[in-house]
Design a protein around this motif. Structure first.
Motif, PDB file in Angstrom:
ATOM      1  N   TYR A 346       0.946  -1.849 -62.941  1.00 12.86           N
ATOM      2  CA  TYR A 346       0.844  -1.530 -64.512  1.00 12.86           C
ATOM      3  C   TYR A 346      -0.262  -2.361 -64.249  1.00 12.86           C
ATOM      4  CZ  TYR A 346       5.665  -1.784 -63.916  1.00 12.86           C
ATOM      5  OH  TYR A 346       7.472  -1.088 -64.467  1.00 12.86           O
ATOM      6  N   ARG A 347      -1.459  -2.778 -64.335  1.00 10.72           N
ATOM      7  CA  ARG A 347      -2.368  -3.716 -64.124  1.00 10.72           C
ATOM      8  C   ARG A 347      -3.663  -2.634 -63.813  1.00 10.72           C
ATOM      9  NH1 ARG A 347      -4.158  -7.917 -59.131  1.00 10.72           N
ATOM     10  NH2 ARG A 347      -5.070  -6.574 -57.852  1.00 10.72           N
ATOM     11  N   ARG A 348      -3.135  -1.439 -63.343  1.00 15.55           N
ATOM     12  CA  ARG A 348      -4.213  -0.138 -62.751  1.00 15.55           C
ATOM     13  C   ARG A 348      -4.080   0.618 -64.187  1.00 15.55           C
ATOM     14  NH1 ARG A 348      -4.203   1.269 -56.778  1.00 15.55           N
ATOM     15  NH2 ARG A 348      -4.468  -0.643 -56.228  1.00 15.55           N
ATOM     16  N   LEU A 349      -3.448   0.053 -65.124  1.00 13.19           N
ATOM     17  CA  LEU A 349      -2.501   1.626 -66.153  1.00 13.19           C
ATOM     18  C   LEU A 349      -3.389   0.489 -67.700  1.00 13.19           C
ATOM     19  CD1 LEU A 349       0.849   2.362 -66.182  1.00 13.19           C
ATOM     20  CD2 LEU A 349      -0.849   3.277 -65.186  1.00 13.19           C
ATOM     21  N   ARG A 350      -3.482  -0.485 -67.260  1.00 14.70           N
ATOM     22  CA  ARG A 350      -4.322  -1.223 -68.590  1.00 14.70           C
ATOM     23  C   ARG A 350      -5.228  -1.160 -68.384  1.00 14.70           C
ATOM     24  NH1 ARG A 350      -0.122  -5.521 -67.687  1.00 14.70           N
ATOM     25  NH2 ARG A 350      -2.001  -6.538 -66.347  1.00 14.70           N
ATOM     26  N   ALA A 351      -5.853  -1.356 -66.750  1.00 12.78           N
ATOM     27  CA  ALA A 351      -7.172  -0.836 -66.842  1.00 12.78           C
ATOM     28  C   ALA A 351      -8.181   0.537 -67.593  1.00 12.78           C
ATOM     29  CB  ALA A 351      -7.691  -1.271 -65.365  1.00 12.78           C
ATOM     30  N   ALA A 352      -7.045   1.139 -67.473  1.00 14.35           N
ATOM     31  CA  ALA A 352      -7.999   3.005 -67.962  1.00 14.35           C
ATOM     32  C   ALA A 352      -8.327   2.995 -69.118  1.00 14.35           C
ATOM     33  CB  ALA A 352      -6.724   3.792 -67.216  1.00 14.35           C
ATOM     34  N   LEU A 353      -7.315   1.638 -69.994  1.00 13.68           N
ATOM     35  CA  LEU A 353      -7.425   1.737 -71.411  1.00 13.68           C
ATOM     36  C   LEU A 353      -8.736   0.473 -71.368  1.00 13.68           C
ATOM     37  CD1 LEU A 353      -3.791   1.228 -72.158  1.00 13.68           C
ATOM     38  CD2 LEU A 353      -5.724   3.522 -72.046  1.00 13.68           C
ATOM     39  N   GLY A 354      -9.250  -0.075 -71.362  1.00 16.47           N
ATOM     40  CA  GLY A 354     -10.698  -1.116 -70.796  1.00 16.47           C
ATOM     41  C   GLY A 354     -10.135  -2.119 -70.253  1.00 16.47           C
ATOM     42  N   GLY A 355      -9.258  -2.305 -69.673  1.00 13.98           N
ATOM     43  CA  GLY A 355      -8.533  -4.032 -69.350  1.00 13.98           C
ATOM     44  C   GLY A 355      -8.041  -5.150 -70.225  1.00 13.98           C
ATOM     45  N   ARG A 356      -8.914  -4.981 -71.579  1.00 16.14           N
ATOM     46  CA  ARG A 356      -8.167  -5.966 -72.410  1.00 16.14           C
ATOM     47  C   ARG A 356      -6.827  -6.129 -73.512  1.00 16.14           C
ATOM     48  NH1 ARG A 356     -13.118  -9.082 -75.338  1.00 16.14           N
ATOM     49  NH2 ARG A 356     -12.888  -7.137 -76.117  1.00 16.14           N
ATOM     50  N   VAL A 357      -6.321  -5.080 -73.575  1.00 17.34           N
ATOM     51  CA  VAL A 357      -5.469  -4.165 -74.131  1.00 17.34           C
ATOM     52  C   VAL A 357      -4.268  -4.878 -74.324  1.00 17.34           C
ATOM     53  CG1 VAL A 357      -4.356  -2.301 -75.927  1.00 17.34           C
ATOM     54  CG2 VAL A 357      -6.475  -2.211 -74.471  1.00 17.34           C
ATOM     55  N   CYS A 358      -3.859  -5.533 -75.038  1.00 15.32           N
ATOM     56  CA  CYS A 358      -2.504  -7.093 -75.049  1.00 15.32           C
ATOM     57  C   CYS A 358      -1.540  -6.462 -76.323  1.00 15.32           C
ATOM     58  CB  CYS A 358      -3.129  -8.444 -75.255  1.00 15.32           C
ATOM     59  SG  CYS A 358      -3.107  -8.737 -76.589  1.00 15.32           S
TER      60      CYS A 358
END
Length: 633
Positions: A346-358
């Motif tokens: 999951y954290r790798r997926l969020r990293a693909a969007l810039g890493g800060r999208v909450c």
């Protein structure tokens, strides 16, 4: 008739025009970063523009408009993509009481000519030479048009230079006389049938949903102590895009612009800008999910990703049941499994969007429930909402802490909705438009007893949550008299990685059918994963596998509706529905009449093929094409 509203108080009524909030920010928080501009060679690729710097630039451009003879009530069109200049231009025009007419830069000559003529525009801002040519070809029929500015040849600098002799106090005097109920925008509907109509939106109606969402939802846009950041890529030519701009500038949210919607460009912008919050439409979330699927399969982790997806959805579902009081929440085993995938997937997926999208908002059309559960499960809570041009953007949203996926939430505070006996959604509230310009008959016809008739169909559950079921004009009636809303089936089909678009058909036909286009990138990936030399036998086997994969996608979509509403026949098309071929509106909605006309022969052949099959095959097993047909190459 079912009525729903939220009990929370609405935001304070808007006083004055939209430009006032920008000036107030420049005075109260002058050093707050307000916009971010692309900057080649600059560390990080972006330069921040403070509130006071932005306001000074707006005033300088506004002085140029005044010197050019732009007066309160004049209409000026902006025909450009989502770029920094759009924001400066719109606020400069609002600061002098002018009205903005957004025009999609991809609009045809006929569309541009109609809008500029119908709105009596005195000026138009275009991006490039193509825009100049489009407007120029229509000038003979535009007696009111006095100015054409081109951004890529220095229009902004020219306006600033032209306005040097105009004192800034002149702009301030004009800004002060702008009333909240003055028209700020004339936004043209997409025109899926007939000519587009200009919706007059006041400063108050545009500000109202922005202020209400900021008051109740701003805390979801970033972690505590962090300035929220939004990358704006939705077109400002659409009410949703205008609402995103308004939320950012009225709420002190850092906003960057990305005019290029190509996948690789948008992905790079996300990584460099690193937004904390996303505003998008369902097709963007579908694309992000499909990219995740494709990347995992290319890395040889397809099975792991599928398990991670199921765990994310199960976890989000358990949390939903807990917050709605229908379940105990995730159990120990599920939490343990979710924690494992958080570290590995999951954290790798969020990293693909810039890493800060909450968090995120989805609008434009309903977001698929399973997709919403997936994003919530990986740590990106998508608040689905609903609105339309005539309501200046959002009128419903998921309430904080009581989110219910698969719905578009509940009405914003201060707004009320009803569902009429025939299922049409009716709206009342401060964001409702002033009417269609030059068309009093259409304006009167759009209201029922003071309530705006949206043309959308929906239902409100016992807790006040609205579910959109389709458009009245899109309802398909088969020859057997069955009414079918196509939107749910199309939404379900698009979730499958191979399927790009779907248009459900079946008016006056014995059953429901579908025209399907395939995702070219995923199709290439799918073929590459199966490539083992070249031979006629391999090619035939691959085509059969592809047909079977599409059949499974159709079967999955059919599982969500009754048997009489299910897709029984379908055909895969060799080209996508696109703006360039006139099969999509500028807001990316299907032009159903145009699709039916363009593919009339294919639709007829699809049903003729079905009628020649045994009854068991044509009803129980959807057909795709005759074996001799091959549109996959």
């Amino acid at each position: 008739m079912h009525q729903s509203h939220l009990s929370a108080p609405p935001a304070a009524p808007t006083q004055g025009g939209l430009a006032d909030s920008l000036r107030e920010a420049a005075l109260s928080t002058p050093d707050l970063p307000q916009l971010a501009r692309r900057a080649e060679g600059h560390p990080g690729g972006w330069i921040q523009v403070t509130a006071v710097e932005l306001w000074d630039e707006v005033v300088d451009v506004a002085r140029g408009f005044v010197r050019s003879g732009i007066r309160p009530g004049d209409r000026v069109a902006i025909m450009a993509r989502t770029r920094y200049e759009w924001t400066v231009l719109s606020y400069a025009l609002w600061s002098v009481g002018a009205e903005v007419v957004p025009v999609y830069p991809t609009s045809s000559h006929e569309q541009v000519a109609w809008i500029l003529q119908d709105a009596h525009c005195v000026g138009v801002v275009v991006e490039d030479e193509q825009g100049i040519m489009t407007v120029g070809s229509a000038c003979a029929a535009l007696p009111f048009l006095r100015h054409v500015w081109q951004l890529d040849t220095g229009a902004m600098a020219q306006l600033v230079e032209r306005g040097r002799t105009i004192p800034a106090t002149a702009v301030d005097s004009l800004r002060r006389i702008v009333l909240a109920d003055s028209t700020a925008v004339v936004a043209y509907t997409s025109g899926t049938t007939g000519q587009p109509r200009g919706c007059a939106l006041s400063h108050r109606s545009l500000a109202s949903p922005c202020d209400t969402l900021l008051e109740g939802w701003r805390q979801t846009a970033a972690p505590p102590g962090t300035q929220p950041a939004v990358l704006a890529f939705l077109p400002f030519s659409h009410a949703y895009g205008l609402m995103v701009q308004g939320i950012c500038l009225r709420g002190g949210i850092l906003m960057g612009h990305e005019p290029d919607l190509r996948e690789e460009t948008l992905s790079e912008a996300m990584l460099s800008f690193r937004p904390t919050y996303l505003y998008a439409v369902p097709s963007v979330f579908e694309r992000i999910y499909k990219n995740f699927v494709r990347a995992s399969q290319r890395a040889g982790r397809g099975v792991l990703f599928e398990r991670a997806v199921r765990t994310a959805q199960d976890f989000a579902l358990a949390e939903e049941q807990q917050r709605l009081g229908t379940g105990p929440g995730p159990g120990f085993d599920l939490r343990l499994q979710h924690s494992l995938y958080e570290k590995t997937v999951y954290r790798r997926l969020r990293a693909a969007l810039g890493g800060r999208v909450c968090g995120a908002v989805s609008g434009g059309s309903p977001l698929n429930r399973e997709l919403a559960l997936f994003f919530a499960g990986i740590g990106i809570f998508v608040h689905d909402g609903y609105g339309l041009t005539e309501t200046s953007g959002g009128i419903t949203a998921q309430p904080i802490g009581r989110e219910k996926f698969g719905t578009v939430g509940r009405p914003l505070p201060g707004t009320e909705i009803q569902v009429s006996d025939d299922g049409e959604i009716l709206v009342w509230g401060p964001s409702v438009f002033q009417g269609y310009i030059n068309d009093t008959a259409a304006t009167a016809a759009s209201f029922r007893g003071g309530w705006l008739a949206t043309g959308d169909l929906g239902r409100v559950d016992s807790d006040g949550y609205l579910t959109i079921t389709g458009r009245k004009k899109d309802i398909i009636i088969t020859s057997g008299g069955k009414s079918v809303a196509p939107a749910a089936l199309e939404e379900r089909l698009r979730v499958h990685p191979l399927i790009h678009q779907a248009a459900v058909v079946g008016d006056n036909r014995p059953c429901v059918g579908a025209l399907i286009t395939l995702d070219p990138e995923f199709l290439s990936h799918w073929r590459a994963a199966r490539a083992k030399g070249e031979s006629p036998a391999r090619d035939a086997r691959e085509e059969n596998e592809l047909r079977e994969e599409v059949r499974r996608a159709v079967a999955a979509a059919n599982s969500t509706v009754s048997r009489s509403e299910s897709i029984r026949v379908f055909r895969v098309l060799p080209e996508p529905f696109d703006l360039s071929n006139g099969l999509l509106t500028p807001s990316l909605k299907l032009r159903r009449d145009a699709i039916a006309q363009r593919y009339a022969a294919e639709i007829e052949a699809m049903y003729q093929t079905s009628s020649r099959l045994p009854r068991e095959a044509s009803i129980g097993d959807p057909s795709i094409l005759d074996d001799s047909d091959n549109v996959f190459r």
